[in-house]
Scaffold this active site. Structure first.
Site, PDB file in Angstrom:
ATOM      1  N   CYS A 135       5.003  -4.584  20.205  1.00 23.05           N
ATOM      2  CA  CYS A 135       4.868  -4.875  18.784  1.00 23.05           C
ATOM      3  C   CYS A 135       6.127  -5.587  18.300  1.00 23.05           C
ATOM      4  O   CYS A 135       7.236  -5.186  18.668  1.00 23.05           O
ATOM      5  CB  CYS A 135       4.682  -3.564  18.019  1.00 23.05           C
ATOM      6  N   LEU A 136       5.953  -6.611  17.481  1.00 31.40           N
ATOM      7  CA  LEU A 136       7.119  -7.340  16.953  1.00 31.40           C
ATOM      8  C   LEU A 136       7.998  -6.447  16.082  1.00 31.40           C
ATOM      9  O   LEU A 136       9.176  -6.744  15.899  1.00 31.40           O
ATOM     10  CB  LEU A 136       6.667  -8.567  16.150  1.00 31.40           C
ATOM     11  N   HIS A 173      -1.822  -1.400  11.738  1.00 31.88           N
ATOM     12  CA  HIS A 173      -0.690  -1.739  10.856  1.00 31.88           C
ATOM     13  C   HIS A 173      -1.122  -1.692   9.389  1.00 31.88           C
ATOM     14  O   HIS A 173      -0.381  -1.202   8.535  1.00 31.88           O
ATOM     15  CB  HIS A 173      -0.159  -3.149  11.156  1.00 31.88           C
ATOM     16  N   HIS A 183      -4.825  -2.984  17.146  1.00 36.08           N
ATOM     17  CA  HIS A 183      -3.392  -2.774  16.904  1.00 36.08           C
ATOM     18  C   HIS A 183      -3.014  -3.273  15.496  1.00 36.08           C
ATOM     19  O   HIS A 183      -2.337  -2.569  14.742  1.00 36.08           O
ATOM     20  CB  HIS A 183      -2.602  -3.520  17.989  1.00 36.08           C
ATOM     21  N   GLU A 184      -3.493  -4.473  15.144  1.00 35.02           N
ATOM     22  CA  GLU A 184      -3.132  -5.052  13.842  1.00 35.02           C
ATOM     23  C   GLU A 184      -3.808  -4.313  12.696  1.00 35.02           C
ATOM     24  O   GLU A 184      -3.219  -4.133  11.627  1.00 35.02           O
ATOM     25  CB  GLU A 184      -3.485  -6.542  13.796  1.00 35.02           C
ATOM     26  N   GLN A 208       3.775  -5.887   8.237  1.00 37.76           N
ATOM     27  CA  GLN A 208       5.021  -6.081   8.979  1.00 37.76           C
ATOM     28  C   GLN A 208       6.014  -7.005   8.281  1.00 37.76           C
ATOM     29  O   GLN A 208       7.184  -7.027   8.630  1.00 37.76           O
ATOM     30  CB  GLN A 208       4.713  -6.642  10.384  1.00 37.76           C
ATOM     31  N   GLY A 225       0.099 -11.283  17.509  1.00 31.15           N
ATOM     32  CA  GLY A 225      -0.511 -10.839  16.262  1.00 31.15           C
ATOM     33  C   GLY A 225       0.547 -10.386  15.275  1.00 31.15           C
ATOM     34  O   GLY A 225       1.637  -9.958  15.670  1.00 31.15           O
TER      35      GLY A 225
END
Ligand code: NI
Length: 169
Positions: free
Chosen positions: A92-93, A138, A134-135, A51, A46
């Protein structure tokens, strides 16, 4: 298509609250294509626009094993959450190499526009439900490490800063 640069924690821009996407136009379509490419390249499941330093409510995801089922949520709203929650290990990226447990709803229902601007209702459970939560965090300027203890979070912050200093050399 273009690969986009992913902001790394503790970059303060990750704490920006995103605004709604005003219209699903050519600019947004290009952004979706680039975000999907960036997510697949980084082997993530995701990616939120936050991000990549675009502060609009747009998420791309793909939790399939074959990496061939992209899911795009624009202006997502949680409309239902399960009573049950579960501790899941997340990564997480924007926080590469760090994995830790976060309590999430087991299932959620979200209303959103898809990549073509069509209104959809998505019912999700397990990994997809976790990924959506999670997204969506963000988009509110929240990174998963903020659920961890201050001690752990500080350790992660220092580790990330050190890694970025070493990369810059
Ligand atoms: Ni993330």
């Amino acid at each position: 298509m273009a690969l986009l640069q992913i902001l790394r924690y503790p970059d303060p821009r990750l704490h920006t609250v995103a605004k709604p996407v005003a219209s699903v136009d050519a600019r947004i379509q290009t952004l979706i294509t680039d975000m999907l490419q960036t997510m697949y390249e980084a082997k993530g499941i995701g990616l939120a626009a936050t991000q990549i330093d675009v502060h609009e409510r747009l998420i791309v995801m793909d939790v399939s094993e074959e990496r061939d089922q992209p899911l795009i949520l624009i202006n997502p709203q949680l409309v239902w959450t399960s009573a049950e929650t579960h501790l899941n290990e997340e990564g997480c990226l924007s926080v590469p190499g760090i994995y830790d447990g976060v309590e999430r709803f087991d299932a959620v229902t979200v209303s959103a526009l898809d990549g073509k601007g069509v209104a959809r209702v998505v019912q999700a459970q397990d990994l997809l439900a976790v990924c959506i939560q999670h997204e969506m965090d963000h988009l509110m300027g929240k990174v998963f490490v903020e659920y961890l203890s201050p001690l752990k979070r500080n350790r992660i912050k220092k580790k990330m800063q050190k890694a970025q200093r070493e990369e810059a050399q």
